[in-house]
Scaffold this motif. Structure first.
Motif, short mmCIF file in Angstrom:
data_model
loop_
_atom_site.label_atom_id
_atom_site.label_comp_id
_atom_site.label_asym_id
_atom_site.label_seq_id
_atom_site.Cartn_x
_atom_site.Cartn_y
_atom_site.Cartn_z
N ASN A 211 8.55 0.57 9.82
CA ASN A 211 8.71 -0.11 11.12
C ASN A 211 7.92 0.61 12.21
O ASN A 211 7.29 -0.02 13.07
N ARG A 212 7.97 1.96 12.20
CA ARG A 212 7.23 2.72 13.21
C ARG A 212 5.73 2.53 13.05
O ARG A 212 4.98 2.43 14.02
N LEU A 213 5.30 2.48 11.79
CA LEU A 213 3.86 2.29 11.54
C LEU A 213 3.39 0.95 12.09
O LEU A 213 2.36 0.86 12.76
N VAL A 214 4.15 -0.11 11.80
CA VAL A 214 3.76 -1.45 12.29
C VAL A 214 3.81 -1.51 13.80
O VAL A 214 2.94 -2.09 14.46
N ALA A 215 4.83 -0.86 14.40
CA ALA A 215 5.00 -0.94 15.85
C ALA A 215 3.98 -0.08 16.59
O ALA A 215 3.42 -0.49 17.61
N GLN A 216 3.71 1.12 16.10
CA GLN A 216 2.83 2.04 16.82
C GLN A 216 1.36 1.66 16.68
O GLN A 216 0.61 1.65 17.64
N ILE A 217 0.95 1.37 15.48
CA ILE A 217 -0.47 1.04 15.26
C ILE A 217 -0.73 -0.42 15.59
O ILE A 217 -1.75 -0.77 16.18
N GLY A 218 0.16 -1.28 15.21
CA GLY A 218 -0.01 -2.71 15.49
C GLY A 218 -1.13 -3.35 14.73
O GLY A 218 -1.64 -4.39 15.12
N ALA A 219 -1.55 -2.71 13.64
CA ALA A 219 -2.69 -3.23 12.90
C ALA A 219 -2.27 -3.95 11.62
O ALA A 219 -3.11 -4.52 10.95
N SER A 220 -0.99 -3.88 11.24
CA SER A 220 -0.52 -4.52 10.02
C SER A 220 0.71 -5.34 10.33
O SER A 220 1.56 -4.94 11.15
N ASP A 221 0.81 -6.47 9.66
CA ASP A 221 2.01 -7.29 9.80
C ASP A 221 3.10 -6.84 8.83
O ASP A 221 4.28 -6.85 9.17
N PHE A 222 2.65 -6.44 7.63
CA PHE A 222 3.63 -6.08 6.61
C PHE A 222 3.16 -4.83 5.89
O PHE A 222 1.99 -4.70 5.54
N VAL A 223 4.15 -3.88 5.66
CA VAL A 223 3.93 -2.70 4.82
C VAL A 223 4.99 -2.76 3.73
O VAL A 223 6.21 -2.77 4.02
N ILE A 224 4.53 -2.85 2.48
CA ILE A 224 5.44 -3.16 1.38
C ILE A 224 5.28 -2.10 0.30
O ILE A 224 4.15 -1.76 -0.09
N ALA A 225 6.41 -1.59 -0.19
CA ALA A 225 6.42 -0.66 -1.32
C ALA A 225 6.87 -1.41 -2.57
O ALA A 225 7.94 -2.04 -2.58
N ILE A 226 6.06 -1.36 -3.63
CA ILE A 226 6.30 -2.13 -4.86
C ILE A 226 6.32 -1.16 -6.02
O ILE A 226 5.45 -0.27 -6.13
N ASP A 227 7.30 -1.34 -6.91
CA ASP A 227 7.34 -0.45 -8.08
C ASP A 227 6.36 -0.92 -9.13
O ASP A 227 5.68 -1.95 -8.97
N ARG A 228 6.33 -0.22 -10.27
CA ARG A 228 5.33 -0.52 -11.30
C ARG A 228 5.56 -1.88 -11.95
O ARG A 228 4.65 -2.46 -12.52
N ARG A 229 6.78 -2.42 -11.85
CA ARG A 229 7.08 -3.71 -12.45
C ARG A 229 6.74 -4.87 -11.53
O ARG A 229 6.84 -6.02 -11.91
N GLY A 230 6.36 -4.62 -10.30
CA GLY A 230 6.01 -5.65 -9.35
C GLY A 230 7.16 -6.07 -8.47
O GLY A 230 7.04 -7.08 -7.77
N SER A 231 8.23 -5.32 -8.48
CA SER A 231 9.38 -5.65 -7.64
C SER A 231 9.26 -4.93 -6.30
O SER A 231 8.86 -3.75 -6.24
N VAL A 232 9.60 -5.64 -5.23
CA VAL A 232 9.56 -5.06 -3.90
C VAL A 232 10.74 -4.13 -3.73
O VAL A 232 11.91 -4.52 -3.90
N VAL A 233 10.42 -2.89 -3.39
CA VAL A 233 11.47 -1.90 -3.20
C VAL A 233 11.81 -1.76 -1.72
O VAL A 233 12.98 -1.77 -1.33
N HIS A 234 10.80 -1.62 -0.91
CA HIS A 234 11.02 -1.46 0.52
C HIS A 234 9.95 -2.26 1.28
O HIS A 234 8.83 -2.45 0.79
N THR A 235 10.26 -2.68 2.51
CA THR A 235 9.31 -3.34 3.41
C THR A 235 9.78 -3.15 4.83
O THR A 235 10.96 -2.84 5.08
N ASN A 236 8.91 -3.31 5.77
CA ASN A 236 9.33 -3.24 7.16
C ASN A 236 10.19 -4.44 7.49
O ASN A 236 9.96 -5.56 6.98
N VAL A 237 11.18 -4.23 8.33
CA VAL A 237 12.10 -5.32 8.69
C VAL A 237 11.94 -5.72 10.15
O VAL A 237 12.67 -6.59 10.63
N ARG A 238 11.02 -5.06 10.85
CA ARG A 238 10.72 -5.42 12.24
C ARG A 238 9.20 -5.57 12.39
O ARG A 238 8.43 -4.92 11.70
N ASP A 239 8.79 -6.47 13.33
CA ASP A 239 7.36 -6.69 13.56
C ASP A 239 6.83 -5.69 14.58
O ASP A 239 7.55 -4.76 14.97
N SER A 240 5.60 -5.94 15.04
CA SER A 240 4.92 -4.97 15.91
C SER A 240 5.57 -4.83 17.27
O SER A 240 5.38 -3.81 17.96
#
Length: 663
Positions: free
Chosen positions: A97-126
């Motif tokens: 969330n801080r990365l999206v808000a401070q830089i404002g250059a990405s809409d979504f930052v997503i962490a995905i495990d090796r199986r392709g499942s989403v583990v974490h993502t930002n829950v707030r926008d810029s």
């Protein structure tokens, strides 16, 4: 045809001053300005295409570095390793969330495990607004493991995600079209260091950059990007219509454009249909497009390829274009300025030239006006003299000339009167001489018959008396004609030309016989009458009988005098020539000298030692007064000369057109 001096002066000024000026302006416009403009536009477009391509390459590299920084944070690795309930989840979300808000250059930052499942993502926008549940659910349901780049990123450590619609924006959302597109980067995340074994890959971090960042660069390009405050002044310059676009790595798919409706369109297909631009972009990495026309406007553009995937980019093709009207706007302003200056110079030159020309030509006009007055007889006219130049000298000379003319006029009038009286006396003497000749010859013939006691004496006496009476009457008519010549004319009456020629032959028969000359008329000799059937109204002309008789007598007399040494024959004929009556008198005398032929009808011209030279001049005047013509020339065959009189035929009410025979 140009007659006035003032007009010639104006044209001369135009030719000497204005035409070279206009030629220089045309040269500047056609060669200097256009060539300079082409060079400026070329370097402008090429430079800005390279600049924009570098800006986008820099943007891509910065966003790639954002993803690389994230995977270096141990918390991200721990979160992917421990599973859904580990204590690091909240920390990772906060980090994203801080990365999206401070830089404002990405809409979504997503962490995905090796199986392709989403583990974490930002829950707030810029701006700190929570991401709606529909979007979060769409992110989790997206088939990440099925994407071609997923396996590549796990294997090689990184992958680039070219611009595409990932479906994370609801279809009913009212957002700009560029908000539905993203590009991004996938970076491999390694597990924490383990002394008991190798470090394993635990998943990926994916950053999705909004395409609006690229569209903003395109939309704000050119003058719109450089101008701090809007200008209310409309002007044509090279920046006003400069615009940019981005194509895909295939150099055919539109990814970003000021006109959003062209997103995804093929350049080589409808509605764009510019395959020549695709071909040019595929041939080289940097250059000029061929000039093209789009939406009815001619344009010029340049392109530059961004970094290729091998160099860390996407291979996008950046284009920068400008409209032709804006390219040549400054040239048109220069041309307009030159045209206005030319017009001003032209008007000033014309005004100055007209003023000078009028001041110069006014004495000439005055001289012309006074010349007309002098020509009409006003010798008291004096031209006003202005100045001391050549025109003033001309005016003084003109005034002296009119004074001399006035002095000589009285002398000239007296001389003309004397000449007129002398000419009148010569004409009277010439006209009287012709009747006296047959009288003298007839009297001589009568005396000889009397002396010889000829048995034909009574007939000769009667004929002589008749000739004398006719010639006396003719001399009386001559005197009357000269009286009429002074201002009185006799009205013409119908006259039979054939009968008139017979009468003239009969009057001159005695003279011709004494000279050994035969007079022949239509087969008859010495004045014998022509057959009755050949005469009649078909040879009638409208004339003064005495004047026509006098003209024929002069021609016959000249023919007899031309034959006085050789004798021979004089033949007369009358014939119809269409609507004219032609009288022909031909002799077999010595003919006409070639140099004298064209002067025979001039007054006072004669080839004899005696005579006044007025006979043929009188003939021509009589015939032309009757509306006819007279000609005298050498015969085409044989010796002698031919005199021809042509007069208009006068048709009587009972006339029938002839078949063309002659009497």
């Amino acid at each position: 045809m140009i007659r006035r001096i003032s007009t010639k002066w104006v044209l001369a000024v135009l030719a000497v001053v204005i035409l070279p000026f206009l030629g220089f302006a045309w040269y500047v416009d056609a060669f200097v300005s256009h060539r300079f403009a082409d060079d400026v536009v070329r370097y402008h477009l090429l430079g800005h295409a390279a600049e924009l391509a570098e800006r986008l390459d820099r943007l891509v590299e910065e966003r790639r570095q954002d993803a690389q920084v994230l995977v270096a944070v141990p918390t991200v690795s721990y979160a992917l390793t421990e599973g859904d309930e580990n204590v690091f989840r909240s920390g990772v979300e906060s980090l994203f969330n801080r990365l999206v808000a401070q830089i404002g250059a990405s809409d979504f930052v997503i962490a995905i495990d090796r199986r392709g499942s989403v583990v974490h993502t930002n829950v707030r926008d810029s701006v700190g607004v929570p991401v709606d549940p529909w979007t979060l659910d769409a992110i989790r349901r997206f088939p990440w493991a099925e994407q071609p780049w997923f396996a590549e990123a796990l294997r090689t450590g990184a992958a680039s995600l070219d611009v595409a619609q990932f479906g994370f924006v609801h279809e009913d959302a009212e957002v700009p079209v560029e908000a539905r597109y993203h590009f991004g980067f996938a970076q491999r995340v390694l597990g924490t260091f383990d002394v008991l074994g190798p470090v394993e890959t635990v998943g990926l971090v994916v950053t999705l950059v909004p395409w609006s960042a690229v569209q903003e660069e395109v939309s704000n390009y050119g003058v719109r990007r450089r101008r701090d405050t809007p200008s209310d002044v409309e002007s044509q310059n090279i920046y006003d219509s400069t615009y940019a676009w981005v194509w895909g790595s295939d150099a055919d798919t539109i990814l970003a454009h000021p006109r959003r409706e062209l997103y995804g369109a093929k350049v080589s297909e409808e509605p764009v249909s510019l395959p020549q631009m695709v071909e040019a972009a595929r041939e080289t990495r940097w250059g000029m497009y061929p000039d093209y026309t789009f939406n009815g406007i001619r344009k010029k553009a340049a392109f530059r390829h961004g970094h290729s995937p091998e160099d860390g980019g996407f291979g996008w093709v950046v284009g920068v274009g400008v409209d032709f009207p804006d390219i040549y706007g400054p040239i048109h302003e220069i041309t307009t300025t030159i045209a206005k200056a030319s017009t001003l110079v032209l008007l000033v030159a014309i005004v100055v030239t007209v003023v000078v020309a009028r001041r110069t030509t006014r004495p000439v006009q005055d001289l012309e006006a006074f010349t007309r007055r002098v020509a009409s007889g006003d010798l008291d006219a004096q031209v006003p003299v202005r100045g001391h130049d050549e025109l003033a000298d001309l005016a003084r000379s003109f005034n002296r000339m009119t004074g001399q003319l006035k002095e000589n006029r009285a002398q000239l009038v007296e001389a003309e009167k004397d000449a007129a009286w002398r000419e009148m006396a010569r004409q009277v003497a010439h006209e009287i001489k012709n009747p006296l000749t047959p009288i003298q010859l007839s009297a001589s013939l009568l005396k000889r018959a009397y002396d010889e006691e000829s048995p034909e004496f009574p007939k000769i006496l009667d004929r002589t008396i008749d000739v004398v009476q006719r010639q006396v009457r003719n001399m009386r008519d001559i005197a009357q004609d000269f009286y009429r010549f002074a201002g009185e004319h006799r009205d013409p009456v119908p006259v039979d030309a054939s009968e008139m020629l017979d009468e003239v032959f009969e009057l001159n028969a005695a003279w011709a016989e004494s000279e050994g000359v035969q007079l022949a008329r239509d087969g008859a000799v010495n004045g014998a009458a022509a057959p009755a059937e050949t005469n009649g109204s078909r040879y009638v002309v409208e004339a003064d009988p005495d004047a026509l008789r006098r003209a024929l007598v002069n021609l016959v007399s000249n023919a007899i005098e031309a034959s006085d040494e050789t004798g021979g024959e004089i033949r007369g004929a009358v014939e119809r020539r269409g609507s004219d009556v032609q009288i022909t008198i031909r002799d077999t005398g010595r003919g006409i000298d070639g140099d004298a032929e064209e002067h025979f009808f001039d007054p006072y011209f004669t080839t004899r030692s005696s005579g006044t030279g007025l006979g043929l001049a009188i003939v021509r005047r009589i015939v032309e007064d009757l509306g006819g013509s007279v000609d005298l020339h050498n015969a085409e065959e044989g010796p002698g000369a031919v005199a021809t009189i042509v007069l208009p035929h006068h048709a009587l009410p009972h006339d029938v057109e002839p078949d063309g025979d002659h009497s």
